[in-house]
Design an enzyme around this catalytic site. Structure first.
Site, PDB file in Angstrom:
ATOM      1  N   GLY A 140      41.619 -27.851 -28.849  1.00 16.96           N
ATOM      2  CA  GLY A 140      41.836 -26.593 -29.555  1.00 16.96           C
ATOM      3  C   GLY A 140      42.597 -25.561 -28.754  1.00 16.96           C
ATOM      4  O   GLY A 140      43.734 -25.773 -28.340  1.00 16.96           O
ATOM      5  N   LYS A 211      42.149 -37.952 -28.015  1.00 20.33           N
ATOM      6  CA  LYS A 211      42.435 -36.890 -27.046  1.00 20.33           C
ATOM      7  C   LYS A 211      42.453 -37.441 -25.620  1.00 20.33           C
ATOM      8  O   LYS A 211      43.296 -37.043 -24.805  1.00 20.33           O
ATOM      9  CB  LYS A 211      41.394 -35.779 -27.192  1.00 20.33           C
ATOM     10  CG  LYS A 211      41.402 -35.120 -28.565  1.00 20.33           C
ATOM     11  CD  LYS A 211      40.194 -34.216 -28.757  1.00 20.33           C
ATOM     12  CE  LYS A 211      40.128 -33.670 -30.169  1.00 20.33           C
ATOM     13  NZ  LYS A 211      38.902 -32.885 -30.425  1.00 20.33           N
TER      14      LYS A 211
END
Length: 435
Positions: A140, A211
């Site tokens: 994020g 990720k």
């Protein structure tokens, strides 16, 4: 003053609408820091009539998002659609193929097609290149990609690991605080919007694996290899495991871990682990993300913050746009694609760990002896053993143990010896200790 940086926005969900709000609210600040205005000229999404809480009337609307890249008045395409393939990938290929810069928050697309897109970016504009930025794809609003690619650029990264999925961290830390089991807390997370209606990608570790594969490529200068990531989720973690970990001085967190093994292979794994209470990751609660990078000169670096949400993710997208406005193209994975090393997956069996094992067994004589015999025959030394549960509670007995440090191959062999045993009512739960 330089000409504005003109962007086309594909995808107007939570993050897309958040980016519109951010550019409107902080436009003057961004202009001062970027050296020129950053303006939206066109947008596209599946549903033109949906109320997104932002005024889109000032922007051109393209029903076909793949047409955004063909516009002569667009410098950057921002892809916020999601999905490894489909319209997102077509839009990304089209943007780079047309010589436009591309900014994306799409971790699945980068994990599966990042090398192809990086190669397109390098060859764009007759070899002059085009920017490919994806800070928002990992953690994020935390600038971990920029931190690795730029802040720690002078270091050899020896290991990178962390909490990469806010949904799983919310579930585990809530189980820890309340004593409730996984299913109940998952339902609460869905009701609060922390978990999707179909939470499979999150709770089975796939989102975190996307990720991790990206971070490993940047940290180790390796060709991205999502297929080599060992993936485990949190769906089988029980309240009893949380309590036992606490009694041992640990907390359970879903971690992505990557490092380069001695033989040159790249180790990548997503798995719930027991983290010592004194470790910074043990204190990370709720939907927060945190990443640790260990550099040979910098030492331990900790990146922590909101791992999702419209504001934090839009902030990361806007940071990429500011870099592009300043003229930063750079190599998406720190070095040119041709310089990325093709590293074979490391053999996890050679790794040494202390391991937490939890067996769900039938209430019958000799079960503990059977498990202990398998451990002995595989060369696994048991540090502590705990029996949990009582037969009168339903006939299910939980047997948990922690091993002394030893090769993972030995633990795997012990579990192989126990395969098919009628004493075990479900497969054992295996979690390594982060020591």
């Amino acid at each position: 003053m330089a000409e504005p940086l003109r962007i086309a926005l594909a995808g107007l969900g939570t993050v897309g609408a958040g980016l519109v709000r951010l550019l409107e609210a902080n436009g003057a600040l961004i202009e001062r820091r970027a050296g020129r205005k950053v303006v939206i000229v066109a947008v596209s999404a599946r549903d033109r009539t949906k109320d997104r809480g932002v005024d889109l009337s000032r922007y051109d609307w393209e029903d076909d998002m793949t047409a955004l890249a063909a516009r002569a008045d667009v410098d950057v395409v921002v892809e916020l659609v999601g999905g490894a393939d489909g319209p997102a990938l077509t839009t990304a290929r089209g943007a780079l193929g047309a010589g436009k810069a591309l900014v994306t928050a799409n971790k699945a697309m980068i994990a599966h097609h990042g090398l192809e897109l990086a190669d397109l970016a390098e060859r764009a504009n007759e070899g002059r290149g085009a920017a490919l930025k994806f800070e928002a794809a990992v953690a994020g609003g935390i600038p971990v990609i920029k931190g690795l690619r730029e802040g720690a650029a002078a270091n050899r990264i020896e290991r990178i690991y962390g909490i990469l999925n806010g949904t799983c961290n919310y579930i585990l830390s809530t189980m820890e605080a309340t004593g409730r089991d996984f299913g109940e807390v998952l339902g609460e997370a869905q009701a609060l919007g922390y978990a999707e209606a179909d939470p499979t990608f999150d709770v089975e570790g796939v989102d975190a694996a996307h990720k991790l594969a990206i971070l490993a490529a940047i940290a180790f200068g390796a060709r991205i290899d999502f297929g080599a990531v060992e993936i485990g989720g949190i769906g089988r973690v029980r309240a009893a495991d949380i309590a036992q970990a606490e009694a041992l001085g640990y907390r359970i967190r879903l971690l992505g871990i990557a490092d380069c093994a001695e033989e040159g292979g790249l180790f990548q794994r997503v798995q719930p682990c027991l983290v010592p209470r004194h470790h910074p990751l043990a204190a990370v609660e709720g939907a927060t993300n945190a990443v640790v990078a260990e550099g040979n000169f910098s030492g331990r670096l900790l990146f922590q913050g909101a791992g999702a949400g419209d504001g934090p993710t839009a902030s990361a997208v806007a940071a990429d746009l500011i870099d592009i406005a300043r003229g930063d193209v750079g190599a998406p994975f720190s070095v040119p694609v041709a310089a990325l090393e093709a590293r074979a997956p490391a053999d996890a069996g050679h790794r040494t760990n202390r391991t937490y094992l939890r067996f769900t067994v039938a209430d019958r004589p000799g079960v503990l002896a059977e498990i202990a015999t398998a451990m002995r025959d595989a060369g696994v030394s048991i540090e502590s053993l705990i029996q949990q549960g009582r037969p009168e509670e339903g006939g299910e007995v939980l047997v948990a143990m922690v091993t002394h440090e030893g090769p993972e191959a030995n633990v795997a062999e012990a579990l192989r010896l126990l395969e098919g045993s009628e004493s075990l009512t479900e497969p054992p739960l295996v979690m390594h200790l982060l020591d």
